[in-house]
Design an enzyme around this catalytic site. Structure first.
Site, PDB file in Angstrom:
ATOM      1  N   CYS A  85     -35.701   8.863  28.260  1.00  0.00           N
ATOM      2  CA  CYS A  85     -34.793   7.385  28.194  1.00  0.00           C
ATOM      3  C   CYS A  85     -34.242   7.829  28.884  1.00  0.00           C
ATOM      4  O   CYS A  85     -33.780   7.777  30.760  1.00  0.00           O
ATOM      5  CB  CYS A  85     -34.617   7.534  26.930  1.00  0.00           C
ATOM      6  SG  CYS A  85     -33.937   5.923  25.903  1.00  0.00           S
ATOM      7  N   HIS A 202     -40.217   7.566  24.213  1.00  0.00           N
ATOM      8  CA  HIS A 202     -39.103   8.860  22.898  1.00  0.00           C
ATOM      9  C   HIS A 202     -39.902   9.091  22.609  1.00  0.00           C
ATOM     10  O   HIS A 202     -40.781   9.283  21.087  1.00  0.00           O
ATOM     11  CB  HIS A 202     -38.430   7.920  22.291  1.00  0.00           C
ATOM     12  CG  HIS A 202     -36.509   7.674  23.168  1.00  0.00           C
ATOM     13  ND1 HIS A 202     -35.837   8.482  22.984  1.00  0.00           N
ATOM     14  CD2 HIS A 202     -36.364   6.908  23.542  1.00  0.00           C
ATOM     15  CE1 HIS A 202     -35.608   8.124  23.805  1.00  0.00           C
ATOM     16  NE2 HIS A 202     -35.165   6.835  23.377  1.00  0.00           N
ATOM     17  N   GLU A 204     -40.093  12.501  21.575  1.00  0.00           N
ATOM     18  CA  GLU A 204     -39.554  13.339  20.479  1.00  0.00           C
ATOM     19  C   GLU A 204     -38.963  12.045  18.556  1.00  0.00           C
ATOM     20  O   GLU A 204     -38.713  12.838  18.302  1.00  0.00           O
ATOM     21  CB  GLU A 204     -38.143  13.798  21.201  1.00  0.00           C
ATOM     22  CG  GLU A 204     -37.674  12.538  20.870  1.00  0.00           C
ATOM     23  CD  GLU A 204     -36.470  12.197  21.970  1.00  0.00           C
ATOM     24  OE1 GLU A 204     -37.763  11.369  22.259  1.00  0.00           O
ATOM     25  OE2 GLU A 204     -35.701  11.516  22.142  1.00  0.00           O
TER      26      GLU A 204
END
Lengths: 230, 83
Positions: A85, A202, A204
């Site tokens: 990002c 993302h 994560e």
């Protein structure tokens, strides 16, 4: 091995990345950018957020901070680098990867799950998948539209450096499944080395089973597969 | 040394989509204005001292190349005036 997660003023996905990596058994620590990279760094995450308040252009300021010279040097030595990002914006602004991420076609901040098609599976970041696999990972960005000259995009495609494209649930890439107007529906790409990658979605945020889908785990496991070879 | 102001104007290359400009255009139309197109640009006014206007221009050029503009999406121009 320790993955260094570089925290800039305004980073806000650094702790998410640390939590996700630790869940996968990958040792990680957050590093304040002014402190420089620790000597034992065996991987680098450029995390999401709004470094320097997105002043000038998203990622522009962080890309020119002194630690990025160390990151580029480490990347050239084969240390795996993953920009997520805002980290992807920093990666492009710093020349780790080609092109630019700029204002979404909608001119709005978009926070939603998207589907990604794995364009090649022979990289550390995608070894957990098969080519053509469709994974679901969230996006959260206002400036995620990938922009690059037509000739340079063709060169990246010829070099097989596109890692992920936005697609629908069946893996079809078309205008409707492209959330932000990215050229070539590019969601993530490789740098000069396959050990360097950036992506706007993302992984994560799609890694902890307690909070939802875990399709992003395989991307983060890229640090494991590279560490084995270092 | 002479005091100059270098004005760097950074704009999107022709053909690169500008969603903010498009949104601004629509807002103007909602206010009742008629217009065909709208382009936005960033303008930086840099006060500096240099031996000559060319010297000032050279430094402002480098500032644009290295930070103010992103060559992937931007064109820029530099104007130099004595201050």
């Amino acid at each position: 091995m320790t993955v260094s997660i570089v925290r800039f003023g305004g980073s806000n996905c650094d702790r998410d990345a640390e939590r996700a990596l630790e869940h996968l058994g990958i040792d990680a620590e957050i590093v304040w950018h002014e402190d420089g990279l620790p000597a034992e760094t065996s991987g680098i995450v450029l995390p999401g957020g709004f470094s320097y308040g997105d002043y000038l252009r998203a990622g522009a300021m962080a890309a020119r901070s002194p630690i990025m010279a160390e990151v580029r040097e480490a990347a050239a030595d084969g240390v795996p680098v993953l920009g997520i990002c805002n980290g992807a914006q920093v990666g492009c602004e710093s020349g780790l990867t080609e092109g630019a991420f700029t204002t979404n076609e909608s001119a709005r901040f978009q926070c939603e799950p998207v589907h990604l098609r794995v364009e090649r599976a022979d990289t550390p970041w995608t070894a957990a998948y098969e080519e053509g696999d469709v994974i679901e990972v969230p996006i959260a960005h206002g400036e995620g539209r990938y922009e690059i000259g037509d000739d340079r995009l063709a060169a990246l495609e010829a070099d097989d450096r596109i890692l992920f494209r936005y697609c629908d649930a069946d893996g079809a890439v078309d205008g409707d499944s492209n959330p932000n107007g990215s050229k070539g529906a590019v969601a993530g790409l490789l740098g000069e080395r396959e050990t360097v990658a950036v992506l706007m979605p993302h992984p994560e945020r799609a890694a902890l089973p307690d909070v939802g889908p875990t399709d992003g785990q395989g991307i983060l496991r890229g640090f494991e597969s590279v560490a084995d070879k270092l | 040394m002479t005091a100059y102001t270098a004005t760097v104007t950074v704009r999107l290359k022709r053909g690169v989509l500008d969603p903010e400009a498009e949104t601004t255009k629509q807002a103007l139309e909602r206010l009742g204005f008629e217009l065909e197109a709208l382009r936005s640009a960033d303008r930086f006014e840099i006060d500096l001292e240099a031996d000559s206007a060319d010297g000032a221009r050279e430094r402002a050029d480098e500032m644009a190349e290295r930070l103010l503009a992103n060559p992937t999406i931007h064109d820029y121009d530099v104007e130099v005036d004595e201050r």
